[in-house]
Design a protein around this motif. Structure first.
Motif, PDB file in Angstrom:
ATOM      1  N   LEU A   1       6.645 -10.592  -2.090  1.00 30.82           N
ATOM      2  CA  LEU A   1       5.817  -9.385  -2.037  1.00 30.82           C
ATOM      3  C   LEU A   1       4.430  -9.717  -1.494  1.00 30.82           C
ATOM      4  CD1 LEU A   1       6.636  -7.674  -5.449  1.00 30.82           C
ATOM      5  CD2 LEU A   1       7.282  -6.869  -3.173  1.00 30.82           C
ATOM      6  N   THR A   2       3.987  -8.948  -0.512  1.00 27.19           N
ATOM      7  CA  THR A   2       2.659  -9.142   0.067  1.00 27.19           C
ATOM      8  C   THR A   2       2.031  -7.775   0.339  1.00 27.19           C
ATOM      9  OG1 THR A   2       3.554  -9.212   2.307  1.00 27.19           O
ATOM     10  CG2 THR A   2       3.284 -11.335   1.173  1.00 27.19           C
ATOM     11  N   GLY A   3       0.760  -7.793   0.609  1.00 31.13           N
ATOM     12  CA  GLY A   3       0.039  -6.600   1.036  1.00 31.13           C
ATOM     13  C   GLY A   3       0.176  -5.426   0.086  1.00 31.13           C
TER      14      GLY A   3
ATOM     15  N   SER B   1       8.476 -11.563  -6.135  1.00 28.93           N
ATOM     16  CA  SER B   1       9.410 -10.757  -5.354  1.00 28.93           C
ATOM     17  C   SER B   1       9.811  -9.537  -6.163  1.00 28.93           C
ATOM     18  CB  SER B   1      10.659 -11.568  -4.994  1.00 28.93           C
ATOM     19  OG  SER B   1      11.509 -11.689  -6.121  1.00 28.93           O
ATOM     20  N   GLU B   2      10.612  -8.696  -5.557  1.00 24.33           N
ATOM     21  CA  GLU B   2      11.115  -7.513  -6.233  1.00 24.33           C
ATOM     22  C   GLU B   2      11.957  -7.900  -7.453  1.00 24.33           C
ATOM     23  OE1 GLU B   2      10.787  -3.856  -7.122  1.00 24.33           O
ATOM     24  OE2 GLU B   2       9.865  -4.512  -5.234  1.00 24.33           O
ATOM     25  N   LYS B   3      12.571  -9.078  -7.436  1.00 23.18           N
ATOM     26  CA  LYS B   3      13.327  -9.548  -8.594  1.00 23.18           C
ATOM     27  C   LYS B   3      12.423  -9.701  -9.812  1.00 23.18           C
ATOM     28  CE  LYS B   3      17.152 -12.086  -6.479  1.00 23.18           C
ATOM     29  NZ  LYS B   3      17.855 -13.386  -6.480  1.00 23.18           N
ATOM     30  N   ASP B   4      11.216 -10.202  -9.606  1.00 21.28           N
ATOM     31  CA  ASP B   4      10.266 -10.361 -10.710  1.00 21.28           C
ATOM     32  C   ASP B   4       9.827  -9.006 -11.241  1.00 21.28           C
ATOM     33  OD1 ASP B   4      10.068 -13.280 -10.469  1.00 21.28           O
ATOM     34  OD2 ASP B   4       9.140 -12.803  -8.550  1.00 21.28           O
TER      35      ASP B   4
ATOM     36  N   THR C   1       0.480  -4.992  -4.137  1.00 17.90           N
ATOM     37  CA  THR C   1      -0.535  -4.254  -4.887  1.00 17.90           C
ATOM     38  C   THR C   1       0.097  -3.132  -5.696  1.00 17.90           C
ATOM     39  OG1 THR C   1      -2.190  -4.780  -3.217  1.00 17.90           O
ATOM     40  CG2 THR C   1      -2.672  -2.925  -4.672  1.00 17.90           C
ATOM     41  N   GLN C   2       0.988  -2.408  -5.077  1.00 17.63           N
ATOM     42  CA  GLN C   2       1.672  -1.291  -5.741  1.00 17.63           C
ATOM     43  C   GLN C   2       2.557  -1.804  -6.886  1.00 17.63           C
ATOM     44  OE1 GLN C   2       4.095   1.062  -3.117  1.00 17.63           O
ATOM     45  NE2 GLN C   2       4.342   2.703  -4.606  1.00 17.63           N
ATOM     46  N   ALA C   3       3.270  -2.885  -6.660  1.00 17.23           N
ATOM     47  CA  ALA C   3       4.148  -3.441  -7.691  1.00 17.23           C
ATOM     48  C   ALA C   3       3.342  -3.894  -8.906  1.00 17.23           C
ATOM     49  CB  ALA C   3       4.954  -4.599  -7.123  1.00 17.23           C
ATOM     50  N   LEU C   4       2.238  -4.589  -8.678  1.00 18.90           N
ATOM     51  CA  LEU C   4       1.420  -5.070  -9.790  1.00 18.90           C
ATOM     52  C   LEU C   4       0.745  -3.924 -10.537  1.00 18.90           C
ATOM     53  CD1 LEU C   4      -0.142  -8.299  -8.255  1.00 18.90           C
ATOM     54  CD2 LEU C   4       1.751  -8.121  -9.892  1.00 18.90           C
ATOM     55  N   ALA C   5       0.390  -2.869  -9.837  1.00 14.67           N
ATOM     56  CA  ALA C   5      -0.220  -1.703 -10.482  1.00 14.67           C
ATOM     57  C   ALA C   5       0.758  -1.038 -11.446  1.00 14.67           C
ATOM     58  CB  ALA C   5      -0.690  -0.709  -9.430  1.00 14.67           C
ATOM     59  N   ALA C   6       2.041  -1.175 -11.178  1.00 16.18           N
ATOM     60  CA  ALA C   6       3.072  -0.583 -12.040  1.00 16.18           C
ATOM     61  C   ALA C   6       3.386  -1.451 -13.256  1.00 16.18           C
ATOM     62  CB  ALA C   6       4.338  -0.342 -11.228  1.00 16.18           C
ATOM     63  N   LEU C   7       2.711  -2.598 -13.372  1.00 11.48           N
ATOM     64  CA  LEU C   7       2.958  -3.533 -14.472  1.00 11.48           C
ATOM     65  C   LEU C   7       1.666  -3.866 -15.220  1.00 11.48           C
ATOM     66  CD1 LEU C   7       5.301  -5.981 -12.515  1.00 11.48           C
ATOM     67  CD2 LEU C   7       6.004  -4.210 -14.159  1.00 11.48           C
ATOM     68  N   PRO C   8       1.051  -2.872 -15.869  1.00 10.59           N
ATOM     69  CA  PRO C   8      -0.253  -3.111 -16.498  1.00 10.59           C
ATOM     70  C   PRO C   8      -0.234  -4.091 -17.669  1.00 10.59           C
ATOM     71  CG  PRO C   8       0.589  -0.959 -17.117  1.00 10.59           C
ATOM     72  CD  PRO C   8       1.510  -1.499 -16.059  1.00 10.59           C
TER      73      PRO C   8
END
Length: 95
Positions: free
Chosen positions: A5-7, A81-84, A11-18
């Motif tokens: 995951l980049t860019g 990655s998306e797996k994480d 950012t979007q993925a991490l925002a969904a995991l507070p």
């Protein structure tokens, strides 16, 4: 194949995991969990282990009595990655 995951996707993925934090010095995320006792902690780990095995994606983790520490990173791609993200969302759904 899984991609790192980049860019904006990262950012979007991490925002969904507070509930998760980035690991300093690594492209990984971590979460600390506390349960009522060892039995609950072990039960949680068993549920995660079944999902992780099915996905062929295994966490780095440790358990001391009622505490569980989880680190997620996809070693094949050298980072998140998306797996994480999927495994982290599962963890969040059962806690």
């Amino acid at each position: 194949m899984t991609a790192k995951l980049t860019g904006p996707a990262r950012t979007q993925a991490l925002a969904a995991l507070p509930k998760w934090q980035q690991v300093p010095g690594r492209d990984a995320i971590k979460r600390s969990l506390k349960f009522a006792d060892f039995n609950q902690a072990w039960g949680f780990m068993s549920r995660v282990a079944l999902v992780a095995e099915k996905a062929d994606h295994h966490p780095e983790w440790s358990n001391v009595y009622s505490s569980v520490e989880i680190v997620l990173s996809t070693h094949d791609v050298g980072g998140l990655s998306e797996k994480d993200v999927a495994l982290a969302k599962f963890v969040d759904s059962i806690t």
